[in-house]
Design a protein around this motif. Structure first.
Motif, PDB file in Angstrom:
ATOM      1  N   GLU A   1       0.814  -1.329  -0.048  1.00 47.00           N
ATOM      2  CA  GLU A   1       0.098   0.020  -0.031  1.00 47.00           C
ATOM      3  C   GLU A   1       0.701   1.332  -0.042  1.00 47.00           C
ATOM      4  O   GLU A   1       0.478   2.187  -0.721  1.00 47.00           O
ATOM      5  N   THR A   2       2.083   1.182   0.671  1.00 46.14           N
ATOM      6  CA  THR A   2       2.836   2.458   0.798  1.00 46.14           C
ATOM      7  C   THR A   2       4.278   2.175   0.411  1.00 46.14           C
ATOM      8  O   THR A   2       4.994   3.050   0.504  1.00 46.14           O
ATOM      9  N   THR A   3       4.597   1.068  -0.088  1.00 44.99           N
ATOM     10  CA  THR A   3       5.886   0.717  -0.166  1.00 44.99           C
ATOM     11  C   THR A   3       6.211   0.264  -1.865  1.00 44.99           C
ATOM     12  O   THR A   3       5.373   0.066  -2.521  1.00 44.99           O
ATOM     13  N   PHE A   4       7.599   0.627  -2.359  1.00 44.74           N
ATOM     14  CA  PHE A   4       7.845   0.730  -3.779  1.00 44.74           C
ATOM     15  C   PHE A   4       9.220  -0.001  -3.870  1.00 44.74           C
ATOM     16  O   PHE A   4      10.259   0.259  -3.279  1.00 44.74           O
ATOM     17  N   ARG A   5       9.396  -0.591  -4.884  1.00 43.14           N
ATOM     18  CA  ARG A   5      10.704  -1.096  -5.284  1.00 43.14           C
ATOM     19  C   ARG A   5      11.363  -0.499  -6.362  1.00 43.14           C
ATOM     20  O   ARG A   5      10.703  -0.581  -7.510  1.00 43.14           O
ATOM     21  N   PRO A   6      12.582   0.091  -6.388  1.00 41.66           N
ATOM     22  CA  PRO A   6      13.048   0.815  -7.767  1.00 41.66           C
ATOM     23  C   PRO A   6      13.472  -0.284  -8.704  1.00 41.66           C
ATOM     24  O   PRO A   6      14.209  -1.490  -8.264  1.00 41.66           O
ATOM     25  N   THR A   7      13.638   0.196  -9.856  1.00 44.07           N
ATOM     26  CA  THR A   7      14.127  -0.799 -10.985  1.00 44.07           C
ATOM     27  C   THR A   7      15.511  -0.272 -11.057  1.00 44.07           C
ATOM     28  O   THR A   7      16.056   0.734 -10.666  1.00 44.07           O
ATOM     29  N   GLU A   8      16.354  -0.996 -12.170  1.00 42.09           N
ATOM     30  CA  GLU A   8      17.639  -0.628 -12.536  1.00 42.09           C
ATOM     31  C   GLU A   8      17.687   0.885 -13.139  1.00 42.09           C
ATOM     32  O   GLU A   8      18.695   1.304 -13.391  1.00 42.09           O
ATOM     33  N   HIS A   9      16.602   1.381 -13.694  1.00 41.54           N
ATOM     34  CA  HIS A   9      16.389   2.418 -14.362  1.00 41.54           C
ATOM     35  C   HIS A   9      16.610   3.681 -13.426  1.00 41.54           C
ATOM     36  O   HIS A   9      16.346   5.000 -13.836  1.00 41.54           O
ATOM     37  N   VAL A  10      16.684   3.264 -11.904  1.00 39.86           N
ATOM     38  CA  VAL A  10      16.493   4.380 -10.986  1.00 39.86           C
ATOM     39  C   VAL A  10      18.112   4.568 -10.652  1.00 39.86           C
ATOM     40  O   VAL A  10      18.451   5.769  -9.955  1.00 39.86           O
ATOM     41  N   SER A  11      19.090   3.967 -10.970  1.00 42.49           N
ATOM     42  CA  SER A  11      20.293   4.083 -10.407  1.00 42.49           C
ATOM     43  C   SER A  11      20.898   5.566 -11.083  1.00 42.49           C
ATOM     44  O   SER A  11      20.823   6.037 -11.727  1.00 42.49           O
ATOM     45  N   GLY A  12      21.758   5.945  -9.850  1.00 41.45           N
ATOM     46  CA  GLY A  12      22.062   7.343 -10.013  1.00 41.45           C
ATOM     47  C   GLY A  12      23.167   7.577 -10.809  1.00 41.45           C
ATOM     48  O   GLY A  12      23.862   6.771 -11.388  1.00 41.45           O
ATOM     49  N   ALA A  13      23.473   8.987 -10.861  1.00 45.40           N
ATOM     50  CA  ALA A  13      24.708   9.731 -11.819  1.00 45.40           C
ATOM     51  C   ALA A  13      25.912   9.706 -11.028  1.00 45.40           C
ATOM     52  O   ALA A  13      27.008   9.398 -11.519  1.00 45.40           O
ATOM     53  N   TRP A  14      25.607  10.364  -9.735  1.00 41.34           N
ATOM     54  CA  TRP A  14      26.820  10.320  -8.920  1.00 41.34           C
ATOM     55  C   TRP A  14      27.520   9.014  -8.584  1.00 41.34           C
ATOM     56  O   TRP A  14      28.617   9.015  -8.184  1.00 41.34           O
ATOM     57  N   ASN A  15      26.631   7.747  -8.305  1.00 40.23           N
ATOM     58  CA  ASN A  15      27.017   6.682  -7.830  1.00 40.23           C
ATOM     59  C   ASN A  15      25.654   5.835  -8.297  1.00 40.23           C
ATOM     60  O   ASN A  15      24.654   5.843  -7.998  1.00 40.23           O
ATOM     61  N   THR A  16      26.150   4.828  -9.245  1.00 35.03           N
ATOM     62  CA  THR A  16      25.116   3.962  -9.726  1.00 35.03           C
ATOM     63  C   THR A  16      24.643   2.818  -8.615  1.00 35.03           C
ATOM     64  O   THR A  16      23.620   2.390  -9.050  1.00 35.03           O
ATOM     65  N   ALA A  17      25.200   2.822  -7.538  1.00 35.14           N
ATOM     66  CA  ALA A  17      24.517   1.979  -6.434  1.00 35.14           C
ATOM     67  C   ALA A  17      23.394   2.824  -5.809  1.00 35.14           C
ATOM     68  O   ALA A  17      23.009   2.158  -4.626  1.00 35.14           O
ATOM     69  N   GLU A  18      23.407   3.870  -5.895  1.00 30.51           N
ATOM     70  CA  GLU A  18      22.365   4.657  -5.313  1.00 30.51           C
ATOM     71  C   GLU A  18      21.203   5.294  -6.290  1.00 30.51           C
ATOM     72  O   GLU A  18      21.354   5.189  -7.577  1.00 30.51           O
ATOM     73  N   GLN A  19      19.899   5.693  -5.817  1.00 29.34           N
ATOM     74  CA  GLN A  19      19.317   6.155  -6.593  1.00 29.34           C
ATOM     75  C   GLN A  19      19.195   7.387  -7.095  1.00 29.34           C
ATOM     76  O   GLN A  19      19.908   8.575  -6.306  1.00 29.34           O
TER      77      GLN A  19
END
Length: 258
Positions: free
Chosen positions: A9-27
């Protein structure tokens, strides 16, 4: 694929398309900002459904791994014609992003419509540009960009994505647009991010009309001050012209060289 998948109801899982620019291990924080706007709209629609978002003010409290997150929404200031709503995105109980959103009653004012903000050329008038030449990460790779750069730190550009914000879930144009706004700080860099880090601590967007269409336009300026503080400001556009503004305060950090 999408940027997030709902897991509760209030939880979400990010996919690989959310990986970040400063650090790809972060969103990359951009999709999370869209997720919070969506949560605010869902909460409002469940209560009354007659107001629209006029301001989105986000504070980014820290790094966010590419792991499941939870969203909570609270009504701070109820009202007949305006509301202030707060939302928080948490990772394992730790707040990571805060949102304070003003919702406002729309009124008909077509005879008063006017702005001195200049329009930018349409997407088809700008050359395609790949931001992956500057940035890594799944989010940056997922977007299409057309850009006319005047100089480092000054450009007009358009951004769109083929990916929905949340898998198999209807999302408004405002929330979809909010999920792209944080990209502004990286689309016309003053210096290479391999030499200087300049992450933003916040993002505030004011919208005087609801966006229309897939493309989000930016007329962006990046300023570095003399004491490690910077500012990225943008006039936001859709295909019909300016729709609002956004700003991001920056922490400028020269990187150590070996």
């Amino acid at each position: 694929m999408a940027y997030f998948e709902r897991t509760g109801e209030t939880t979400f899982r990010p996919t690989e398309h959310v990986s970040g620019a400063w650090n790809t291990a972060e969103q990359h924080i951009a999709p999370a900002l869209g997720l919070l706007a969506h949560a605010v709209e869902l909460d409002h629609d469940a209560r009354r459904g007659d107001l629209v978002i006029g301001r989105l003010s986000y504070d980014i409290l820290g790094k966010l791994p590419v792991e499941e997150v939870e969203v909570e929404v609270n009504l701070t200031r109820p009202g007949r014609t305006i509301e202030l709503v707060e939302a928080v995105l948490e990772h394992r109980g730790r707040p990571a992003v805060l949102l304070r959103a003003w919702l406002m009653q729309p009124n008909d004012s077509p005879d008063l419509q006017a702005t001195p903000l200049a329009s930018i050329p349409p997407p088809e008038a700008m050359p395609a540009w790949s931001p992956t030449t500057v940035w890594p990460g799944g989010f940056i790779a997922s977007v299409e960009v057309r850009r006319a750069q005047a100089e480092p730190g000054r450009a007009a550009f358009w951004v769109r994505t083929p990916l929905p914000l949340i898998r198999d879930e209807q999302v408004s144009q405002v929330a979809s647009t909010a999920g792209l706004l944080d990209i502004a700080n990286g689309m016309t860099v003053r210096v290479s991010p391999r030499e200087v880090a300049f992450p933003n601590l916040d993002l505030t967007a004011h919208l005087f009309t609801e966006p229309r269409g897939d493309w989000v336009g930016f007329d962006t300026s990046v300023t570095f001050g003399p004491s490690g503080i910077g500012l990225t400001t943008s006039v936001l556009h859709d295909a019909h012209g300016p729709i609002g503004t956004s700003s991001q305060i920056l922490s400028i950090r020269p990187l150590l060289r070996s």
